[in-house]
Each structure stands twice: as C-alpha cells, then as structure tokens.
Design a protein around this motif. Structure first.
Motif, short mmCIF file in Angstrom:
data_model
loop_
_atom_site.label_atom_id
_atom_site.label_comp_id
_atom_site.label_asym_id
_atom_site.label_seq_id
_atom_site.Cartn_x
_atom_site.Cartn_y
_atom_site.Cartn_z
N MET A 132 49.93 31.85 42.32
CA MET A 132 49.34 30.75 41.58
C MET A 132 48.88 31.23 40.21
SD MET A 132 45.68 30.34 43.62
CE MET A 132 46.47 30.60 45.20
N ARG A 133 48.49 30.31 39.37
CA ARG A 133 48.02 30.63 38.01
C ARG A 133 46.49 30.70 38.03
NH1 ARG A 133 51.56 29.60 33.86
NH2 ARG A 133 49.95 28.71 32.52
N VAL A 134 45.96 31.82 37.54
CA VAL A 134 44.53 32.09 37.65
C VAL A 134 43.95 32.43 36.28
CG1 VAL A 134 42.75 33.51 38.74
CG2 VAL A 134 44.85 32.98 39.98
N ALA A 135 42.80 31.85 35.97
CA ALA A 135 42.03 32.20 34.78
C ALA A 135 40.77 32.92 35.23
CB ALA A 135 41.68 30.96 33.97
N LEU A 136 40.27 33.82 34.41
CA LEU A 136 39.19 34.71 34.84
C LEU A 136 38.15 34.88 33.74
CD1 LEU A 136 37.93 37.01 36.61
CD2 LEU A 136 39.64 38.53 35.61
N ALA A 137 36.87 34.76 34.12
CA ALA A 137 35.77 35.05 33.21
C ALA A 137 34.80 35.99 33.90
CB ALA A 137 35.05 33.76 32.79
N GLU A 138 34.60 37.17 33.32
CA GLU A 138 33.75 38.21 33.89
C GLU A 138 33.30 39.11 32.75
OE1 GLU A 138 31.75 41.06 35.53
OE2 GLU A 138 32.52 39.58 36.96
N ASP A 139 31.97 39.32 32.62
CA ASP A 139 31.47 40.09 31.48
C ASP A 139 31.51 41.59 31.71
OD1 ASP A 139 29.44 39.94 33.36
OD2 ASP A 139 27.84 39.87 31.87
N GLY A 140 31.77 42.03 32.93
CA GLY A 140 31.90 43.46 33.19
C GLY A 140 33.34 43.90 32.99
N ALA A 141 33.59 44.71 31.98
CA ALA A 141 34.96 45.05 31.60
C ALA A 141 35.72 45.73 32.73
CB ALA A 141 34.95 45.94 30.36
#
Length: 224
Positions: free
Chosen positions: A1-10
């Motif tokens: 599937m197509r996934v978008a990701l937001a996470e502030d820990g590199a």
C-alpha cells in the motif's frame, strides 16, 4: 500500500522507511512534523496515501500527531491513520477514538519493529479495523473503574477475554484463533456481551462492537 510518514526522530523515521520498503509498501513521503506532512499530501496525486503514520508527540507541540490527524481526517476521510508513541496512555487513546472509530490504530513504537507486525497493523487499518496496542487494551479492560464496575462484574471470564481481543481490533475469526474456540462460540460470547452492556439490538454489528469497546475504555476514566 501507499504510506505517508511523519516522525520527528530521524533515526526512528529512517528505520520505519526501511521496514515499510522491506514489506513491499511504497513510502510516498516522509516529514519531521505534522505541518510538513499536511503540505506533502496536499502536493498532488503523486503524494496520495492509503495510510498515514504519525508520531503522537511531535511538532506542532504538544501533541502534533493528534492535531495533524484531525486536519487529515477533514481533508481525506478515507485515509487510514496509525499513531505511534513510546507511551501507552488512556488519554491519548480516547483522543484517537474521538477522531475516528474505524481504520485507525494506536501502537507502541517498540512493538512495531518487525516487518510482520507493522504490515499486519497496516493491513488491519486499511481493512477498516481499530487496532489498539494490546498492552493498553488489556489493562483498560482488566481494570475498570467508577460506575461501570457493575457491568464488568456481570461478564464471565471468557467474555472479558473476548472483549479484550475486541478492544485490540480483532475480528471474530481472529478471536477464535487466539482462544482456540469455534467462530460460533465467539459469536455467542459477543452476543452475550452486547446484551449485558445493553447495546441496541437494531444497531449494526460494527457499531455495537465499537460501542462495547468504548464502554470499557471510558470506564477506565470514570474514577480519574
């Protein structure tokens, strides 16, 4: 599937990208905060996603994942949402369920560190299920508080087990497999739970499942 990701820990963000790609998913974009994720998904057709993964505690502070999800829910009603956190907190879960009661998940970061677990979680969210971290779901079901104690007392030990698995977002088949019983037995237990909780018989099955889970999650907060 197509996934978008937001996470502030590199480091964790890059690790998730590697896991997702290893599982065969397409990562349409990564962001380090909620505002950047909203901008990314608004960029055009090439950035569309089936599920967005959000860190609960990221910019914009204090709980950027939750505020970002509320914006995404308005813009993309069919987008699945997976919240990740280091903390299994009831107040976070209640806010998650205020955003949506289907196609949504709340998992601990330390529990999604394998391709199999992450893919299973995403598949269940895309299929429309609620996926709640088992540790949190069981704690809330096992330790009810306040004026719903009498309801808990009316459930048998097996019904509590079934309700705990329902709270994790498990299907009837999944519950049957976990408890090593027949699907018919699970259906009977669920029917008994609905009756004891006083849930309307004319409501849809999915709606009654959600109401049953919410009854117990809210019972955790009655004594707070």
């Amino acid at each position: 599937m197509r996934v978008a990701l937001a996470e502030d820990g590199a480091l964790f963000r890059e690790g998730l990208v590697m896991l997702l790609e290893a599982a065969g998913h397409e990562v349409v974009g990564c962001a380090e905060d909620g505002n950047a994720l909203v901008d990314l998904l608004a960029a055009g057709p090439g950035a569309t996603a089936d599920v967005a993964i959000l860190d609960i505690r990221m910019p914009p502070e204090p709980d950027g994942g939750l505020s970002t999800a509320e914006r995404l829910r308005t813009a993309y009603p069919n987008l699945g949402l997976l919240f990740l956190s280091h903390y299994a907190e009831a107040h976070y879960l209640m806010r998650v369920l205020q955003i949506r009661t289907e196609s949504i998940g709340y998992r601990l970061k330390e529990k999604v560190g394998s391709v199999a677990v992450l893919s299973d979680t995403l598949d269940r969210i895309r299929a429309g299920e609620i996926v709640i971290e088992p540790q949190l779901a069981r704690r809330l079901v096992d330790r009810p508080t306040g004026n719903r104690r009498d309801v808990v007392a009316s459930l048998s030990a097996r019904e509590l087990e079934v309700l705990g698995l329902m709270a994790e977002g498990r299907s009837n088949g999944g519950i049957a497999g976990q408890l090593v019983v027949s699907p018919k037995a699970v259906e009977k237990h669920i029917a008994n739970i609905f009756t004891k909780l006083g849930l309307p018989a004319d409501a849809a099955e999915h709606h009654r499942r959600v109401l049953a889970v919410l009854t117990y999650l809210r019972s955790h907060q009655d004594g707070a």
